[in-house]
Design a protein around this motif. Structure first.
Motif, PDB file in Angstrom:
ATOM      1  N   ALA A  11       0.855  -1.187   0.000  1.00 38.00           N
ATOM      2  CA  ALA A  11       0.000   0.000   0.000  1.00 38.00           C
ATOM      3  C   ALA A  11       0.891   1.236   0.000  1.00 38.00           C
ATOM      4  CB  ALA A  11      -0.923   0.013   1.214  1.00 38.00           C
ATOM      5  N   ARG A  12       0.426   2.268  -0.686  1.00 31.73           N
ATOM      6  CA  ARG A  12       1.190   3.526  -0.778  1.00 31.73           C
ATOM      7  C   ARG A  12       0.682   4.514   0.264  1.00 31.73           C
ATOM      8  NH1 ARG A  12       2.046   8.486  -3.511  1.00 31.73           N
ATOM      9  NH2 ARG A  12       4.145   8.578  -4.439  1.00 31.73           N
ATOM     10  N   HIS A  13       1.583   5.045   1.035  1.00 28.28           N
ATOM     11  CA  HIS A  13       1.198   5.980   2.096  1.00 28.28           C
ATOM     12  C   HIS A  13       0.536   7.209   1.488  1.00 28.28           C
ATOM     13  CE1 HIS A  13       1.344   8.581   5.604  1.00 28.28           C
ATOM     14  NE2 HIS A  13       1.673   7.511   6.334  1.00 28.28           N
ATOM     15  N   ALA A  96      -6.716  -0.992  -8.889  1.00 29.56           N
ATOM     16  CA  ALA A  96      -7.522  -0.297  -9.902  1.00 29.56           C
ATOM     17  C   ALA A  96      -7.667  -1.153 -11.158  1.00 29.56           C
ATOM     18  CB  ALA A  96      -6.894   1.048 -10.252  1.00 29.56           C
ATOM     19  N   GLU A  97      -6.603  -1.837 -11.547  1.00 29.56           N
ATOM     20  CA  GLU A  97      -6.658  -2.703 -12.727  1.00 29.56           C
ATOM     21  C   GLU A  97      -7.490  -3.951 -12.459  1.00 29.56           C
ATOM     22  OE1 GLU A  97      -2.559  -2.498 -15.004  1.00 29.56           O
ATOM     23  OE2 GLU A  97      -2.224  -2.492 -12.825  1.00 29.56           O
ATOM     24  N   LEU A  98      -7.307  -4.541 -11.300  1.00 25.78           N
ATOM     25  CA  LEU A  98      -8.033  -5.767 -10.975  1.00 25.78           C
ATOM     26  C   LEU A  98      -9.514  -5.489 -10.729  1.00 25.78           C
ATOM     27  CD1 LEU A  98      -5.425  -7.412  -8.580  1.00 25.78           C
ATOM     28  CD2 LEU A  98      -5.828  -7.929 -10.997  1.00 25.78           C
ATOM     29  N   ARG A  99      -9.798  -4.360 -10.105  1.00 19.49           N
ATOM     30  CA  ARG A  99     -11.184  -3.997  -9.798  1.00 19.49           C
ATOM     31  C   ARG A  99     -12.029  -3.884 -11.058  1.00 19.49           C
ATOM     32  NH1 ARG A  99     -11.799   2.118  -8.333  1.00 19.49           N
ATOM     33  NH2 ARG A  99     -11.170   2.095 -10.532  1.00 19.49           N
ATOM     34  N   VAL A 184      -7.717 -12.724  -2.159  1.00 17.67           N
ATOM     35  CA  VAL A 184      -6.765 -11.647  -2.463  1.00 17.67           C
ATOM     36  C   VAL A 184      -7.518 -10.383  -2.865  1.00 17.67           C
ATOM     37  CG1 VAL A 184      -4.817 -10.950  -3.920  1.00 17.67           C
ATOM     38  CG2 VAL A 184      -5.040 -13.337  -3.192  1.00 17.67           C
ATOM     39  N   PHE A 185      -8.527 -10.549  -3.696  1.00 20.60           N
ATOM     40  CA  PHE A 185      -9.328  -9.403  -4.132  1.00 20.60           C
ATOM     41  C   PHE A 185     -10.001  -8.707  -2.946  1.00 20.60           C
ATOM     42  CE2 PHE A 185     -10.300 -10.589  -8.851  1.00 20.60           C
ATOM     43  CZ  PHE A 185      -8.941 -10.537  -9.114  1.00 20.60           C
ATOM     44  N   VAL A 186     -10.531  -9.487  -2.018  1.00 21.66           N
ATOM     45  CA  VAL A 186     -11.229  -8.909  -0.869  1.00 21.66           C
ATOM     46  C   VAL A 186     -10.273  -8.060  -0.032  1.00 21.66           C
ATOM     47  CG1 VAL A 186     -12.314  -9.467   1.347  1.00 21.66           C
ATOM     48  CG2 VAL A 186     -13.052 -10.631  -0.728  1.00 21.66           C
ATOM     49  N   VAL A 187      -9.067  -8.561   0.201  1.00 25.61           N
ATOM     50  CA  VAL A 187      -8.091  -7.811   0.994  1.00 25.61           C
ATOM     51  C   VAL A 187      -7.668  -6.540   0.269  1.00 25.61           C
ATOM     52  CG1 VAL A 187      -5.733  -7.850   1.907  1.00 25.61           C
ATOM     53  CG2 VAL A 187      -7.250  -9.810   2.261  1.00 25.61           C
ATOM     54  N   MET A 188      -7.396  -6.630  -1.025  1.00 30.79           N
ATOM     55  CA  MET A 188      -6.977  -5.451  -1.777  1.00 30.79           C
ATOM     56  C   MET A 188      -8.105  -4.414  -1.828  1.00 30.79           C
ATOM     57  SD  MET A 188      -4.719  -7.134  -4.887  1.00 30.79           S
ATOM     58  CE  MET A 188      -4.011  -5.561  -5.417  1.00 30.79           C
ATOM     59  N   GLN A 189      -9.322  -4.875  -1.966  1.00 27.12           N
ATOM     60  CA  GLN A 189     -10.466  -3.956  -1.986  1.00 27.12           C
ATOM     61  C   GLN A 189     -10.594  -3.224  -0.656  1.00 27.12           C
ATOM     62  OE1 GLN A 189     -14.350  -5.845  -2.258  1.00 27.12           O
ATOM     63  NE2 GLN A 189     -15.157  -4.111  -3.425  1.00 27.12           N
ATOM     64  N   ALA A 190     -10.414  -3.940   0.444  1.00 28.34           N
ATOM     65  CA  ALA A 190     -10.499  -3.312   1.755  1.00 28.34           C
ATOM     66  C   ALA A 190      -9.392  -2.283   1.948  1.00 28.34           C
ATOM     67  CB  ALA A 190     -10.427  -4.386   2.847  1.00 28.34           C
ATOM     68  N   LEU A 191      -8.189  -2.606   1.534  1.00 21.57           N
ATOM     69  CA  LEU A 191      -7.079  -1.662   1.656  1.00 21.57           C
ATOM     70  C   LEU A 191      -7.311  -0.418   0.799  1.00 21.57           C
ATOM     71  CD1 LEU A 191      -4.076  -4.159   1.560  1.00 21.57           C
ATOM     72  CD2 LEU A 191      -4.717  -2.702   3.494  1.00 21.57           C
ATOM     73  N   ALA A 192      -7.947  -0.604  -0.346  1.00 24.17           N
ATOM     74  CA  ALA A 192      -8.197   0.524  -1.246  1.00 24.17           C
ATOM     75  C   ALA A 192      -9.124   1.559  -0.628  1.00 24.17           C
ATOM     76  CB  ALA A 192      -8.764   0.028  -2.569  1.00 24.17           C
ATOM     77  N   GLN A 193      -9.935   1.172   0.338  1.00 23.28           N
ATOM     78  CA  GLN A 193     -10.801   2.126   1.014  1.00 23.28           C
ATOM     79  C   GLN A 193      -9.983   3.136   1.820  1.00 23.28           C
ATOM     80  OE1 GLN A 193     -13.922   0.141   3.222  1.00 23.28           O
ATOM     81  NE2 GLN A 193     -14.243  -1.359   1.597  1.00 23.28           N
ATOM     82  N   GLU A 198      -5.395   3.093  -6.741  1.00 19.43           N
ATOM     83  CA  GLU A 198      -4.044   3.152  -7.317  1.00 19.43           C
ATOM     84  C   GLU A 198      -2.971   3.014  -6.246  1.00 19.43           C
ATOM     85  OE1 GLU A 198      -3.184   3.148 -10.358  1.00 19.43           O
ATOM     86  OE2 GLU A 198      -4.956   3.747 -11.505  1.00 19.43           O
ATOM     87  N   GLY A 199      -3.392   3.074  -4.990  1.00 23.10           N
ATOM     88  CA  GLY A 199      -2.447   2.995  -3.887  1.00 23.10           C
ATOM     89  C   GLY A 199      -2.342   1.623  -3.265  1.00 23.10           C
ATOM     90  N   VAL A 200      -2.895   0.612  -3.926  1.00 18.51           N
ATOM     91  CA  VAL A 200      -2.782  -0.780  -3.479  1.00 18.51           C
ATOM     92  C   VAL A 200      -2.340  -1.612  -4.665  1.00 18.51           C
ATOM     93  CG1 VAL A 200      -3.999  -2.770  -2.523  1.00 18.51           C
ATOM     94  CG2 VAL A 200      -4.615  -0.457  -1.784  1.00 18.51           C
ATOM     95  N   ARG A 201      -1.308  -2.391  -4.482  1.00 16.20           N
ATOM     96  CA  ARG A 201      -0.827  -3.212  -5.602  1.00 16.20           C
ATOM     97  C   ARG A 201      -0.309  -4.555  -5.086  1.00 16.20           C
ATOM     98  NH1 ARG A 201       4.614   0.353  -7.036  1.00 16.20           N
ATOM     99  NH2 ARG A 201       5.911  -0.394  -5.285  1.00 16.20           N
TER     100      ARG A 201
END
Length: 207
Positions: A11-13, A96-99, A184-193, A198-201
Protein backbone atom coordinates in the motif's frame (compact mmCIF):
# COMPACT_ATOMS: atom_id res chain seq x y z
CA UNK A 1 8.78 -29.04 -12.93
CA UNK A 2 5.98 -27.02 -11.32
CA UNK A 3 5.69 -23.26 -11.03
CA UNK A 4 4.90 -21.52 -7.73
CA UNK A 5 3.97 -17.91 -7.02
CA UNK A 6 5.41 -15.62 -4.34
CA UNK A 7 4.74 -12.02 -3.49
CA UNK A 8 3.25 -9.27 -1.38
CA UNK A 9 0.39 -6.82 -1.24
CA UNK A 10 1.74 -3.29 -0.85
CA UNK A 11 0.00 0.00 0.00
CA UNK A 12 1.19 3.53 -0.78
CA UNK A 13 1.20 5.98 2.10
CA UNK A 14 -1.29 8.80 1.45
CA UNK A 15 1.37 11.36 2.41
CA UNK A 16 4.17 9.81 0.36
CA UNK A 17 4.44 12.90 -1.86
CA UNK A 18 4.81 15.32 1.06
CA UNK A 19 8.24 16.88 1.66
CA UNK A 20 8.33 15.64 5.23
CA UNK A 21 7.74 11.98 4.32
CA UNK A 22 11.16 10.34 4.68
CA UNK A 23 10.12 6.69 4.43
CA UNK A 24 9.38 4.33 1.56
CA UNK A 25 6.33 5.47 -0.38
CA UNK A 26 5.11 1.87 -0.47
CA UNK A 27 4.90 -0.49 2.51
CA UNK A 28 4.10 -4.18 2.82
CA UNK A 29 0.53 -4.82 3.96
CA UNK A 30 0.80 -8.59 3.95
CA UNK A 31 2.49 -11.45 2.07
CA UNK A 32 0.57 -13.31 -0.58
CA UNK A 33 1.01 -16.56 1.36
CA UNK A 34 -1.04 -17.87 3.13
CA UNK A 35 -3.81 -15.67 1.71
CA UNK A 36 -3.27 -17.53 -1.56
CA UNK A 37 -1.37 -20.80 -1.44
CA UNK A 38 -2.46 -22.41 -4.68
CA UNK A 39 -0.73 -23.28 -7.93
CA UNK A 40 -3.31 -22.63 -10.62
CA UNK A 41 -1.78 -22.19 -14.06
CA UNK A 42 -5.00 -20.81 -15.51
CA UNK A 43 -4.86 -18.03 -12.96
CA UNK A 44 -1.15 -17.45 -13.59
CA UNK A 45 -1.77 -17.23 -17.33
CA UNK A 46 -4.90 -15.09 -17.06
CA UNK A 47 -3.36 -12.42 -14.83
CA UNK A 48 0.35 -12.58 -15.54
CA UNK A 49 0.98 -14.49 -18.79
CA UNK A 50 2.90 -17.22 -16.91
CA UNK A 51 2.17 -20.84 -17.90
CA UNK A 52 -0.33 -19.38 -20.33
CA UNK A 53 -1.46 -22.59 -21.99
CA UNK A 54 -4.94 -21.31 -22.87
CA UNK A 55 -3.74 -18.18 -24.64
CA UNK A 56 -5.02 -15.45 -22.34
CA UNK A 57 -4.26 -11.81 -23.02
CA UNK A 58 -2.71 -11.21 -19.60
CA UNK A 59 -3.77 -8.34 -17.40
CA UNK A 60 -0.16 -7.59 -16.46
CA UNK A 61 2.95 -9.23 -17.87
CA UNK A 62 6.66 -8.50 -18.04
CA UNK A 63 6.58 -5.38 -15.88
CA UNK A 64 9.43 -6.33 -13.58
CA UNK A 65 9.99 -5.23 -10.02
CA UNK A 66 8.52 -1.76 -9.37
CA UNK A 67 11.22 0.91 -9.20
CA UNK A 68 9.71 2.14 -5.92
CA UNK A 69 9.14 -1.29 -4.36
CA UNK A 70 9.26 -1.31 -0.57
CA UNK A 71 12.53 -2.40 0.98
CA UNK A 72 11.21 -5.75 2.29
CA UNK A 73 9.80 -6.67 -1.13
CA UNK A 74 12.96 -5.66 -2.97
CA UNK A 75 15.16 -7.51 -0.48
CA UNK A 76 13.10 -10.71 -0.64
CA UNK A 77 12.96 -10.68 -4.44
CA UNK A 78 16.66 -9.95 -4.93
CA UNK A 79 17.62 -12.59 -2.38
CA UNK A 80 15.35 -15.11 -4.10
CA UNK A 81 16.99 -14.35 -7.44
CA UNK A 82 20.43 -14.74 -5.88
CA UNK A 83 19.79 -18.21 -4.46
CA UNK A 84 17.41 -19.63 -7.08
CA UNK A 85 18.13 -19.38 -10.80
CA UNK A 86 14.55 -20.46 -11.55
CA UNK A 87 13.07 -17.21 -10.23
CA UNK A 88 11.42 -15.27 -13.06
CA UNK A 89 8.46 -13.19 -14.12
CA UNK A 90 8.40 -10.41 -11.51
CA UNK A 91 5.19 -8.45 -12.13
CA UNK A 92 3.05 -5.88 -10.33
CA UNK A 93 -0.61 -4.96 -10.75
CA UNK A 94 -2.78 -2.38 -8.96
CA UNK A 95 -6.18 -2.87 -7.42
CA UNK A 96 -7.52 -0.30 -9.90
CA UNK A 97 -6.66 -2.70 -12.73
CA UNK A 98 -8.03 -5.77 -10.98
CA UNK A 99 -11.18 -4.00 -9.80
CA UNK A 100 -12.19 -3.08 -13.34
CA UNK A 101 -11.60 -6.47 -14.98
CA UNK A 102 -14.20 -7.75 -17.42
CA UNK A 103 -14.79 -11.22 -16.02
CA UNK A 104 -16.50 -12.41 -19.22
CA UNK A 105 -13.24 -12.26 -21.23
CA UNK A 106 -12.17 -15.59 -22.72
CA UNK A 107 -8.74 -16.85 -23.79
CA UNK A 108 -7.72 -17.71 -27.33
CA UNK A 109 -8.58 -21.38 -26.74
CA UNK A 110 -11.96 -22.45 -28.10
CA UNK A 111 -12.69 -24.16 -24.80
CA UNK A 112 -11.42 -26.75 -22.33
CA UNK A 113 -12.11 -30.44 -21.96
CA UNK A 114 -12.19 -31.70 -18.38
CA UNK A 115 -11.68 -35.42 -17.85
CA UNK A 116 -12.32 -37.12 -14.51
CA UNK A 117 -11.38 -40.81 -14.63
CA UNK A 118 -13.52 -43.42 -12.94
CA UNK A 119 -12.90 -43.76 -9.18
CA UNK A 120 -10.72 -40.63 -9.16
CA UNK A 121 -11.22 -37.18 -7.68
CA UNK A 122 -8.57 -35.60 -9.91
CA UNK A 123 -9.50 -33.77 -13.11
CA UNK A 124 -7.24 -33.40 -16.12
CA UNK A 125 -7.88 -30.31 -18.23
CA UNK A 126 -7.06 -30.07 -21.92
CA UNK A 127 -7.02 -27.07 -24.22
CA UNK A 128 -9.38 -27.42 -27.16
CA UNK A 129 -8.95 -25.51 -30.41
CA UNK A 130 -9.97 -26.89 -33.80
CA UNK A 131 -9.40 -30.58 -32.95
CA UNK A 132 -10.12 -32.77 -29.97
CA UNK A 133 -7.04 -33.66 -27.89
CA UNK A 134 -5.50 -36.69 -29.56
CA UNK A 135 -4.71 -38.62 -26.38
CA UNK A 136 -8.27 -38.13 -25.10
CA UNK A 137 -9.72 -39.48 -28.36
CA UNK A 138 -7.35 -42.45 -28.19
CA UNK A 139 -8.45 -43.34 -24.66
CA UNK A 140 -12.14 -42.42 -24.69
CA UNK A 141 -13.09 -42.33 -28.35
CA UNK A 142 -14.51 -39.50 -30.44
CA UNK A 143 -16.72 -37.20 -28.32
CA UNK A 144 -20.45 -37.66 -29.05
CA UNK A 145 -20.71 -33.89 -29.52
CA UNK A 146 -19.21 -34.18 -32.99
CA UNK A 147 -16.08 -35.03 -34.94
CA UNK A 148 -14.79 -31.47 -34.62
CA UNK A 149 -15.07 -29.00 -31.73
CA UNK A 150 -15.50 -26.19 -34.26
CA UNK A 151 -19.22 -26.93 -34.64
CA UNK A 152 -19.73 -28.95 -31.47
CA UNK A 153 -21.95 -27.67 -28.66
CA UNK A 154 -20.68 -27.57 -25.12
CA UNK A 155 -21.72 -30.60 -23.11
CA UNK A 156 -21.03 -33.50 -20.75
CA UNK A 157 -20.85 -37.25 -21.29
CA UNK A 158 -19.52 -40.42 -19.71
CA UNK A 159 -17.32 -43.18 -21.07
CA UNK A 160 -16.73 -46.34 -19.00
CA UNK A 161 -17.37 -44.46 -15.78
CA UNK A 162 -15.16 -41.48 -16.68
CA UNK A 163 -16.83 -38.06 -16.74
CA UNK A 164 -15.95 -35.67 -19.56
CA UNK A 165 -17.06 -32.06 -20.00
CA UNK A 166 -16.40 -29.69 -22.89
CA UNK A 167 -16.99 -26.11 -21.80
CA UNK A 168 -15.93 -22.50 -22.30
CA UNK A 169 -13.70 -20.74 -19.80
CA UNK A 170 -13.70 -17.09 -18.74
CA UNK A 171 -11.76 -14.89 -16.36
CA UNK A 172 -14.42 -15.61 -13.77
CA UNK A 173 -13.50 -19.29 -13.91
CA UNK A 174 -9.84 -18.45 -13.33
CA UNK A 175 -10.24 -15.70 -10.73
CA UNK A 176 -13.71 -15.97 -9.23
CA UNK A 177 -15.19 -17.59 -6.13
CA UNK A 178 -13.57 -20.85 -5.15
CA UNK A 179 -10.24 -20.16 -6.89
CA UNK A 180 -8.55 -18.72 -3.82
CA UNK A 181 -7.87 -15.51 -5.66
CA UNK A 182 -11.17 -14.09 -4.44
CA UNK A 183 -9.57 -13.75 -0.99
CA UNK A 184 -6.76 -11.65 -2.46
CA UNK A 185 -9.33 -9.40 -4.13
CA UNK A 186 -11.23 -8.91 -0.87
CA UNK A 187 -8.09 -7.81 0.99
CA UNK A 188 -6.98 -5.45 -1.78
CA UNK A 189 -10.47 -3.96 -1.99
CA UNK A 190 -10.50 -3.31 1.75
CA UNK A 191 -7.08 -1.66 1.66
CA UNK A 192 -8.20 0.52 -1.25
CA UNK A 193 -10.80 2.13 1.01
CA UNK A 194 -7.88 3.64 2.95
CA UNK A 195 -5.19 4.02 0.29
CA UNK A 196 -7.19 4.36 -2.93
CA UNK A 197 -7.35 1.90 -5.86
CA UNK A 198 -4.04 3.15 -7.32
CA UNK A 199 -2.45 2.99 -3.89
CA UNK A 200 -2.78 -0.78 -3.48
CA UNK A 201 -0.83 -3.21 -5.60
CA UNK A 202 0.28 -6.80 -5.77
CA UNK A 203 3.92 -7.64 -6.53
CA UNK A 204 4.61 -11.26 -7.48
CA UNK A 205 7.26 -13.50 -8.98
CA UNK A 206 7.51 -17.16 -9.92
CA UNK A 207 9.94 -20.07 -9.86
Amino acid sequence: MGTDIYGYIEARHPSADEDWHDWDAWAVSMPLYPLYDGCDYELFGCLFGVRNRLGWTPVAAGRGLPADASKPVRTDYEESVRIDAAIHGCIWVTWAELRDLDMTVRPAARGVLDVQPRHSSSISRYRVDDQWPENVVEEYGMPPLGASPVEAPMGCWEVSGAALEYRPVTRLDALGPGTGWDHVFVVMQALAQRFGPEGVRLVVWFD
